[in-house]
Enzyme design. Structure first.
Site, PDB file in Angstrom:
ATOM      1  CG  ASP A   1      -2.114   0.952   1.022  1.00 29.20           C
ATOM      2  OD1 ASP A   1      -3.152   0.474   0.524  1.00 29.20           O
ATOM      3  OD2 ASP A   1      -1.996   2.147   1.349  1.00 29.20           O
ATOM      4  CB  SER A   2       0.628   4.506  -1.636  1.00 28.96           C
ATOM      5  OG  SER A   2      -0.723   4.845  -1.389  1.00 28.96           O
TER       6      SER A   2
ATOM      7  CB  CYS B   1     -15.496   0.541  -5.089  1.00 27.83           C
ATOM      8  SG  CYS B   1     -14.035   1.586  -5.021  1.00 27.83           S
TER       9      CYS B   1
END
Length: 342
Positions: free
Chosen positions: A248-249, A338
């Site tokens: 993840d960033s 999403c």
């Protein structure tokens, strides 16, 4: 006298199929002087009653249906009934009563109303002018129906901009929520920050997917990309994954993931945490010849609206193509989106 929203000829068809939105392009005229959020009667061009709806002159969706029944009165008792029915629909052996989405907007007949439960804390998100107009009654109804200790508002979603609404965050009923709330999801312990976490603090809508995907990597090497606080990762570790790499960033999100892994007592050697741009990290792993048995891809929304679909589609193509290149023969890719505009 109630204000009326009169539709153009033929534009009542979707409403008769119970689609709860009235688009501004389908409105012939407005009778009365309603404010944003006020309830209006929706009529066909022939004068037939169709629904009661929340009106918003500043949105492309001019009306959102509260009820199809002409004798329904939209008020405090209405919201109590709808919330009570929503709670009854959640009573199921697979849904933990203390951690679930209580109200699902239009699906529960309450457009713009999202309510999540974390123990004795309810988190309320209101995203439409109609929901905003009834916020006090909705908060009261939630407490009355659930007997929770507090209602905390997280009406800070970007979609409120489209409704002409400013963000609202803070305590609606009761006291301040604790810094973290511990919940259990299919036996896995998680920590929720309802004040600063994404959305209402936890992506409850992915509960079933996390449970399903978590059972796939037993004794397998797993890669979780866009891992956020590592919820898929923790389910994989709980179900016996050989090793899980989370990318993840956000350094803060990864630290949260490590904290939860420790909370569950997972062996540190079975988990790796990589702070990096996911697109670049995937290319690096590909160039290094790395491969995995299971890859989870649950990115943030690439297309906020349909206007962004073309650019977003290129992004989805890239990350999925890179994922396939990192899969071992017989491996599995669990991929999610999403982006409603796609």
């Amino acid at each position: 006298m109630n204000s009326k929203l009169i539709l153009k000829p033929g534009r009542e068809k979707s409403l008769k199929r119970r689609h709860p939105w009235i688009f501004s392009s389908g409105v012939a005229r407005l009778e009365g002087d309603p404010r944003a959020g006020d309830t209006v009667a929706v009529q066909s061009a022939q004068g037939e009653f169709l629904a009661w709806a929340a009106y918003n002159p500043g949105s492309q969706i001019s009306g959102r249906v509260w009820s199809w029944r002409q004798n329904e009165k939209i008020g405090a008792a209405f919201f109590q009934r709808r919330i009570r029915a929503a709670l009854a629909a959640r009573v199921h052996p697979t849904i933990p009563a203390d951690t679930c989405r209580l109200v699902h907007g239009e699906a529960d007949g309450l457009p713009g109303v999202i309510a999540d439960r974390y123990g004795d804390t309810l988190v309320l998100q209101l995203t439409t002018a109609g929901a905003e107009a009834w916020r006090e009654d909705i908060a009261d109804a939630l407490l009355q129906v659930t007997a929770a200790a507090r209602v905390y508002e997280r009406s800070d979603a970007d979609v409120r901009d489209l409704e002409g609404l400013p963000p609202r965050v803070g305590v609606l009923r009761g006291d301040e929520p604790p810094e973290t709330i511990e919940i259990r999801e299919h036996g896995v312990r998680f920590l929720v920050d309802v004040r600063r976490g994404h959305k209402t603090g936890f992506y409850l809508d992915q509960r079933t997917n996390r449970h399903i995907v978590g059972k796939l990597p037993r004794d397998k090497d797993t890669l979780n990309r866009f891992s956020y606080t590592a919820r898929f990762s923790l389910h994989a570790l709980a179900e016996g994954a050989k090793h899980v790499t989370s990318i993840d960033s956000s350094a803060d999100a990864l630290e949260w993931g490590k904290r939860q892994a420790a909370l569950n007592g997972f062996d540190e050697s079975r988990a790796a945490w990589m702070e990096a741009d996911v697109f670049k990290a995937l290319r690096t792993l590909r160039d290094q010849g790395k491969s995995f048995d299971l890859i989870v891809l649950d990115p943030p929304k690439f297309a906020p609206t349909a206007a962004h679909a073309e650019k977003a589609a290129r992004g989805y193509k890239d990350i999925n193509l890179l994922a396939f290149k990192l899969l071992r023969p017989g491996g599995l890719l669990a991929t999610f989106s999403c982006s409603g505009g796609i």
